[in-house]
Design a protein around this motif. Structure first.
Motif, PDB file in Angstrom:
ATOM      1  N   ASN A 290      13.926 -17.637  -2.491  1.00 48.48           N
ATOM      2  CA  ASN A 290      14.747 -16.549  -3.201  1.00 48.48           C
ATOM      3  C   ASN A 290      16.207 -17.113  -3.086  1.00 48.48           C
ATOM      4  OD1 ASN A 290      12.575 -14.769  -3.624  1.00 48.48           O
ATOM      5  ND2 ASN A 290      12.636 -13.680  -1.725  1.00 48.48           N
ATOM      6  N   HIS A 291      16.393 -18.222  -2.603  1.00 46.82           N
ATOM      7  CA  HIS A 291      18.026 -18.716  -2.135  1.00 46.82           C
ATOM      8  C   HIS A 291      18.439 -17.822  -1.611  1.00 46.82           C
ATOM      9  CE1 HIS A 291      16.910 -21.564  -5.279  1.00 46.82           C
ATOM     10  NE2 HIS A 291      16.447 -20.755  -6.136  1.00 46.82           N
ATOM     11  N   GLU A 292      17.997 -17.505  -0.401  1.00 50.30           N
ATOM     12  CA  GLU A 292      18.507 -16.558   0.577  1.00 50.30           C
ATOM     13  C   GLU A 292      19.115 -17.396   1.831  1.00 50.30           C
ATOM     14  OE1 GLU A 292      15.528 -13.836   1.415  1.00 50.30           O
ATOM     15  OE2 GLU A 292      16.215 -12.697  -0.330  1.00 50.30           O
TER      16      GLU A 292
ATOM     17  N   ARG B 201      24.595 -11.663  -3.844  1.00 53.34           N
ATOM     18  CA  ARG B 201      24.060 -11.550  -4.928  1.00 53.34           C
ATOM     19  C   ARG B 201      24.287 -10.630  -5.899  1.00 53.34           C
ATOM     20  NH1 ARG B 201      18.640 -13.711  -3.517  1.00 53.34           N
ATOM     21  NH2 ARG B 201      18.057 -13.241  -5.921  1.00 53.34           N
TER      22      ARG B 201
ATOM     23  N   GLN C  82       9.632 -18.172   2.046  1.00 53.65           N
ATOM     24  CA  GLN C  82       9.831 -16.865   0.908  1.00 53.65           C
ATOM     25  C   GLN C  82      11.256 -17.163   0.559  1.00 53.65           C
ATOM     26  OE1 GLN C  82       8.460 -13.203   2.084  1.00 53.65           O
ATOM     27  NE2 GLN C  82       9.416 -12.214   0.208  1.00 53.65           N
TER      28      GLN C  82
END
Length: 92
Positions: free
Chosen positions: A50-52, A63, A46
């Motif tokens: 979400n490119h976290e 962000r 996940q």
């Protein structure tokens, strides 16, 4: 006499070193996880979606909040701001 003094000094030094020994800080406690391997893998997937997850020198991740405006609306706002700034001094 010299040998006795060396033995006594060595014994006292060893005793002093043992007396000053400290327990490790923080105390070592066994880690017990509350999540399963599948839970951790799902969280990782996940976060990747979400490119976290930072890679290379991208830390900290900042962000930008979404404005909710379309590209055309943003362009028109920029054009309006440029028209207003033409009458004012805006530069060196």
């Amino acid at each position: 006499m010299n040998i006795k003094q060396i033995i006594v000094a060595t014994t006292l030094l060893a005793a002093a070193g043992a007396a000053m020994a400290e327990a490790p800080y923080p105390p070592e406690t066994k880690f017990v996880s509350t999540k399963t391997r599948a839970d951790v893998i799902a969280e990782l997937q996940q976060a990747q979606a979400n490119h976290e997850i930072a890679s290379r020198n991208e830390y900290p991740i900042v962000r930008q909040p979404s404005t909710g405006l379309s590209r055309q609306e943003v362009k028109s706002e920029v054009q309006q701001a440029q028209r207003k700034s033409d009458s004012l001094y805006s530069g060196a």
